[in-house]
Design an enzyme around this catalytic site. Structure first.
Site, short mmCIF file in Angstrom:
data_model
loop_
_atom_site.label_atom_id
_atom_site.label_comp_id
_atom_site.label_asym_id
_atom_site.label_seq_id
_atom_site.Cartn_x
_atom_site.Cartn_y
_atom_site.Cartn_z
CE LYS A 17 -2.34 -0.73 3.80
NZ LYS A 17 -1.84 -2.00 4.31
NE ARG A 93 -4.49 -0.91 10.80
CZ ARG A 93 -3.44 -0.39 10.18
NH1 ARG A 93 -3.52 0.76 9.56
NH2 ARG A 93 -2.30 -1.03 10.16
NE ARG A 130 7.04 -2.97 6.20
CZ ARG A 130 5.73 -2.78 6.40
NH1 ARG A 130 4.96 -2.44 5.38
NH2 ARG A 130 5.20 -2.94 7.59
NE ARG A 162 6.14 -0.37 10.00
CZ ARG A 162 4.92 -0.28 9.50
NH1 ARG A 162 4.75 0.25 8.30
NH2 ARG A 162 3.87 -0.69 10.18
NE ARG A 173 1.95 -4.45 11.80
CZ ARG A 173 3.14 -4.63 11.20
NH1 ARG A 173 4.07 -5.36 11.76
NH2 ARG A 173 3.37 -4.07 10.05
P1 AMP Z 1 0.55 0.88 9.36
O1 AMP Z 1 1.74 1.71 9.03
O2 AMP Z 1 -0.69 1.30 8.62
O3 AMP Z 1 0.82 -0.59 9.27
O4 AMP Z 1 0.21 1.21 10.90
C1 AMP Z 1 1.13 0.92 11.93
C2 AMP Z 1 0.41 0.82 13.26
O5 AMP Z 1 -0.20 2.08 13.58
C3 AMP Z 1 -0.72 -0.19 13.33
O6 AMP Z 1 -0.26 -1.51 13.59
C4 AMP Z 1 -1.55 0.37 14.48
O7 AMP Z 1 -0.93 0.13 15.74
C5 AMP Z 1 -1.46 1.87 14.23
N1 AMP Z 1 -2.53 2.34 13.32
C6 AMP Z 1 -2.37 2.88 12.08
N2 AMP Z 1 -3.55 3.21 11.54
C7 AMP Z 1 -4.49 2.86 12.46
C8 AMP Z 1 -5.91 2.93 12.49
N3 AMP Z 1 -6.60 3.43 11.45
N4 AMP Z 1 -6.55 2.49 13.59
C9 AMP Z 1 -5.88 2.00 14.66
N5 AMP Z 1 -4.54 1.88 14.69
C10 AMP Z 1 -3.84 2.31 13.60
#
Ligand code: AMP
Length: 223
Positions: A17, A93, A130, A162, A173
């Site tokens: 993404k 999400r 990654r 990360r 996740r």
């Molecule tokens: P991502 O970079 O989108 O994988 O997000 C990394 C982390 O940020 C996720 O595993 C959640 O802990 C938090 N996070 C990001 N977006 C959301 C969301 N829309 N709702 C809840 N937690 C989020």
């Protein structure tokens, strides 16, 4: 005012993404609004939100809906994002976040919700290899590292793994994706704006598939 594209991208962690959003945001000249990038920036800057969110993020847990929704709403109000278009990545999400977004922007105002479809085995492999730039979030991998010594080709920042790309957090996740995010496929299918895109293949090939689907949605809006 005429708007640029109003887009949402869905897909499992590691579906690509982030990479697709960077290219789509350039192609349609719209901001890429990533809830994960915003939260990570808060963590780096040690803001009250970042301090509160870090442990949950590292463990792969979700941040409470109200907190993330407020953060995104505040961002959508900047630079007239709603009138000029944007691509939302990582938000919504959960169905509750999607409903909160509906209160703000009706689903039929969106041009497309892209579902980047990639099998679990592929995302697991991608997540383990990654690496990301700490500063600009550019994505690399152990098989496609930056040219010089883990220094970002784009901004010179340090390229690292990360904190939440550990085996335990990745599995959590993906579990939460199935439970909380997957229902959004049905939600946006019912709203008639979901575009399923095969996310397997070279970056440019996947990009072309997304552009084709988005352009046909934009054409429908203009007709
Ligand atoms: P991502 O970079 O989108 O994988 O997000 C990394 C982390 O940020 C996720 O595993 C959640 O802990 C938090 N996070 C990001 N977006 C959301 C969301 N829309 N709702 C809840 N937690 C989020």
């Amino acid at each position: 005012m005429d708007t640029g594209a109003l887009l949402v991208i869905l897909g499992k962690q590691g579906a690509g993404k982030g990479t697709q959003c960077v290219m789509l945001s350039r192609y349609y000249a719209i901001p890429h609004i990533s809830s994960g990038d915003m939260l990570r920036s808060n963590v780096r800057q040690k803001t009250p939100l970042g301090i509160k969110a870090k442990a949950a993020m590292d463990a792969g847990e979700l941040i409470p809906d109200e907190i993330v929704t407020e953060m995104i709403k505040a961002r959508l109000l900047q630079d007239s994002a709603i009138s000029t278009g944007f691509i939302l990545d990582g938000f919504p999400r959960t169905v509750s976040q999607a409903k909160a977004l509906d209160d703000y922007i009706l689903p039929n105002k969106f041009d497309a919700v892209i579902n980047l479809d990639v099998p679990q085995a592929v995302v697991l492999k991608r997540l383990a290899s990654r690496r990301v730039c700490q500063d600009c979030q550019a994505v690399y991998s152990t098989s496609m590292p930056p040219k010089v010594n883990w220094t970002c080709d784009i901004c010179g920042g340090e390229v690292v793994q990360r904190d939440d790309d550990t085996e335990e957090s990745i599995l959590r996740r993906l579990e939460l994706y199935d439970k909380e995010t997957y229902p959004l496929i049905d939600y946006y299918t019912k709203a008639n704006i979901l575009k399923n895109i095969n996310g397997v293949g070279a970056t440019e090939v996947v990009l072309k598939r997304s552009i084709k689907a988005i352009d046909s949605a934009l054409k429908l809006r203009k007709d």
